[in-house]
Scaffold this motif. Sequence first.
Motif, PDB file in Angstrom:
ATOM      1  N   GLY A   6       7.997  92.134  39.188  1.00 10.06           N
ATOM      2  CA  GLY A   6       8.538  92.414  37.922  1.00 10.06           C
ATOM      3  C   GLY A   6       7.893  93.820  37.566  1.00 10.06           C
ATOM      4  N   THR A   7       8.265  94.104  36.262  1.00  9.21           N
ATOM      5  CA  THR A   7       7.537  95.308  35.604  1.00  9.21           C
ATOM      6  C   THR A   7       7.200  94.728  34.130  1.00  9.21           C
ATOM      7  OG1 THR A   7       9.162  96.752  36.683  1.00  9.21           O
ATOM      8  CG2 THR A   7       8.250  97.798  34.753  1.00  9.21           C
ATOM      9  N   ILE A   8       6.251  95.308  33.640  1.00  9.72           N
ATOM     10  CA  ILE A   8       5.685  95.266  32.389  1.00  9.72           C
ATOM     11  C   ILE A   8       6.713  95.596  31.403  1.00  9.72           C
ATOM     12  CG2 ILE A   8       3.745  95.514  30.934  1.00  9.72           C
ATOM     13  CD1 ILE A   8       1.793  95.929  33.201  1.00  9.72           C
ATOM     14  N   ASN A   9       6.775  94.887  30.358  1.00  7.94           N
ATOM     15  CA  ASN A   9       7.755  94.909  29.276  1.00  7.94           C
ATOM     16  C   ASN A   9       6.983  95.460  27.930  1.00  7.94           C
ATOM     17  OD1 ASN A   9       9.536  94.437  26.778  1.00  7.94           O
ATOM     18  ND2 ASN A   9      10.894  94.537  28.325  1.00  7.94           N
ATOM     19  N   ALA A  10       6.715  96.669  27.768  1.00 11.89           N
ATOM     20  CA  ALA A  10       6.103  97.335  26.614  1.00 11.89           C
ATOM     21  C   ALA A  10       6.181  96.632  25.387  1.00 11.89           C
ATOM     22  CB  ALA A  10       6.183  98.700  26.578  1.00 11.89           C
ATOM     23  N   LYS A  11       7.704  96.432  24.970  1.00 14.21           N
ATOM     24  CA  LYS A  11       7.951  95.792  23.860  1.00 14.21           C
ATOM     25  C   LYS A  11       7.608  94.194  23.707  1.00 14.21           C
ATOM     26  CE  LYS A  11      11.989  98.771  22.541  1.00 14.21           C
ATOM     27  NZ  LYS A  11      11.726  99.661  23.782  1.00 14.21           N
ATOM     28  N   LEU A  12       7.566  93.540  24.723  1.00 17.02           N
ATOM     29  CA  LEU A  12       7.414  92.221  24.631  1.00 17.02           C
ATOM     30  C   LEU A  12       5.716  92.067  24.573  1.00 17.02           C
ATOM     31  CD1 LEU A  12       7.688  89.062  24.946  1.00 17.02           C
ATOM     32  CD2 LEU A  12       7.649  89.453  27.287  1.00 17.02           C
ATOM     33  N   LEU A  13       5.233  93.031  25.406  1.00 13.62           N
ATOM     34  CA  LEU A  13       3.548  92.992  25.318  1.00 13.62           C
ATOM     35  C   LEU A  13       2.873  93.414  23.898  1.00 13.62           C
ATOM     36  CD1 LEU A  13       0.851  92.901  26.759  1.00 13.62           C
ATOM     37  CD2 LEU A  13       1.217  95.192  27.519  1.00 13.62           C
ATOM     38  N   ALA A  14       3.605  94.360  23.334  1.00 11.41           N
ATOM     39  CA  ALA A  14       3.265  94.582  22.142  1.00 11.41           C
ATOM     40  C   ALA A  14       3.449  93.669  21.074  1.00 11.41           C
ATOM     41  CB  ALA A  14       3.862  95.656  21.600  1.00 11.41           C
ATOM     42  N   ARG A  15       4.418  92.752  21.224  1.00  4.62           N
ATOM     43  CA  ARG A  15       4.614  91.786  20.247  1.00  4.62           C
ATOM     44  C   ARG A  15       3.597  90.590  20.592  1.00  4.62           C
ATOM     45  NH1 ARG A  15       8.578  89.423  17.190  1.00  4.62           N
ATOM     46  NH2 ARG A  15       9.807  91.182  17.206  1.00  4.62           N
ATOM     47  N   LEU A  16       3.393  90.148  21.600  1.00  5.82           N
ATOM     48  CA  LEU A  16       2.325  88.963  22.098  1.00  5.82           C
ATOM     49  C   LEU A  16       1.020  89.449  21.635  1.00  5.82           C
ATOM     50  CD1 LEU A  16       3.342  88.253  25.839  1.00  5.82           C
ATOM     51  CD2 LEU A  16       4.248  87.293  23.691  1.00  5.82           C
ATOM     52  N   LEU A  17       0.496  90.917  21.693  1.00  7.01           N
ATOM     53  CA  LEU A  17      -0.503  91.109  21.146  1.00  7.01           C
ATOM     54  C   LEU A  17      -0.875  91.077  19.742  1.00  7.01           C
ATOM     55  CD1 LEU A  17      -1.167  94.085  23.639  1.00  7.01           C
ATOM     56  CD2 LEU A  17      -2.598  92.086  23.549  1.00  7.01           C
ATOM     57  N   THR A  18       0.039  90.762  18.935  1.00  4.92           N
ATOM     58  CA  THR A  18       0.010  90.547  17.558  1.00  4.92           C
ATOM     59  C   THR A  18      -0.481  89.362  17.068  1.00  4.92           C
ATOM     60  OG1 THR A  18       2.308  89.982  17.256  1.00  4.92           O
ATOM     61  CG2 THR A  18       1.957  92.347  17.031  1.00  4.92           C
ATOM     62  N   GLU A  19      -0.606  88.275  18.027  1.00  5.25           N
ATOM     63  CA  GLU A  19      -1.082  86.887  17.616  1.00  5.25           C
ATOM     64  C   GLU A  19      -2.188  87.046  16.994  1.00  5.25           C
ATOM     65  OE1 GLU A  19      -1.938  83.407  17.018  1.00  5.25           O
ATOM     66  OE2 GLU A  19      -0.100  83.759  17.924  1.00  5.25           O
ATOM     67  N   PRO A  20      -2.375  86.373  15.676  1.00 11.14           N
ATOM     68  CA  PRO A  20      -3.547  86.434  14.782  1.00 11.14           C
ATOM     69  C   PRO A  20      -4.740  85.988  15.358  1.00 11.14           C
ATOM     70  CG  PRO A  20      -1.535  85.779  13.575  1.00 11.14           C
ATOM     71  CD  PRO A  20      -1.275  85.703  15.147  1.00 11.14           C
ATOM     72  N   PHE A  21      -4.686  84.918  16.328  1.00 12.85           N
ATOM     73  CA  PHE A  21      -5.786  84.278  16.861  1.00 12.85           C
ATOM     74  C   PHE A  21      -6.786  85.525  17.501  1.00 12.85           C
ATOM     75  CE2 PHE A  21      -8.507  82.911  20.563  1.00 12.85           C
ATOM     76  CZ  PHE A  21      -9.085  81.940  20.010  1.00 12.85           C
ATOM     77  N   LEU A  22      -5.995  86.430  18.201  1.00 10.44           N
ATOM     78  CA  LEU A  22      -6.860  87.597  19.070  1.00 10.44           C
ATOM     79  C   LEU A  22      -7.775  88.322  18.056  1.00 10.44           C
ATOM     80  CD1 LEU A  22      -3.804  88.709  21.124  1.00 10.44           C
ATOM     81  CD2 LEU A  22      -5.513  87.010  21.672  1.00 10.44           C
TER      82      LEU A  22
END
Length: 374
Positions: free
Chosen positions: A216-232
């Motif tokens: 697969g290939t990293i999806n930048a838009k999905l990655l950016a969305r996942l990284l918005t998780e407040p716990f982080l």
Amino acid sequence: MTEKYIGLMSGTSMDGVDAVLVEIDSTHTRLVESISFPMGENLKRSLLEVCLGQPTNLQTIGELDHRLGHLFADAVIALLAKAKIPSDTVKAIGSHGQTVFHAPECEYAFTMQLGDANIISAKTGICTIADFRRKDMAFGGQGAPLVPAFHQQLFSNSKISRVILNIGGISNITVLRPDQHVIGYDTGPGNMLMDAWIAQHHDQAFDKDAQWALTGTINAKLLARLLTEPFLTLSAPKSTGRELFNLPWLQKHLNDLTAEKQLLISPQDVQATLVEFTAQTIANDVRTYTHPTLPNELLVCGGGVHNPLLIARLQSALPQWQIVSTTERGVDSDNMEAMAFAWLAYRTMHQLPGNLPDVTGASNAVALGAIYPA
């Protein structure tokens, strides 16, 4: 005086029970024997239903507690047979139990680990110590992570700045810098999301050698969305688990992205993105502890150490760090956590503290766990 202890660990990945036999004295913990004892698929499914919030009842919880008690006891019996030693040579068993919910931040903070220690002690004939986390929480702590105290004893070095990274279902770090307090907390997901995604699409327990992710290939838009998780972005002390990072959490992000951008992301691209998400959430924290003058070592343990793509992405993100497995520093990377709970049982039997208040947020350093005599 050297004593024998057994440690039992069934983590958030629920891929079986790690059982270890160790010899412990006041300064050393030595692995003698180990096994990985399988968990039946029916039991794993029932546990996952509870962990992911499916409707349940007290009877179901009680039955799971009973079934897990027998599973852990059977793991001990198999370990003793492999080691060819009698049960009466073992001082005690440290059983972590199976976490089904961990909620240290809610109004009525609690954590729940199942696996009836009465059954373990009765079936094995060995004193059993369990319920390690709630004593720390009674003193205001998160009840996690508990392994940093063990890491401190094993890996502290006055000439090296070290971070110990455990990549299980959840990833957690222990920061060991010379002449400073130990820091430890959960960084976010480890193998949990990757394992759940490949199980859903290919009915495999995990992505061996990242073979699927590599297609697969990293999806930048999905990655950016996942990284918005407040716990982080929360400050330590902090801990988390399957109650946050799970397939419904991932699916919501995928659904929202599809609705907003009208994108369809291939399953293999999601898998590749999950590897990168795990790597970045770890690296973003580890990077902040880079020592300006001393060598920086990242010692990795847990199942994630066997994911070559994940380790490669970590090394790429952390060029100033030497990344090696704890096995290369003398402690088996697959058995670290089980060894830690054997060590915690030793601490409890000798009325010694097992938690680090600077790590968990507890007001006191206390002996952990409840003792179930044989």
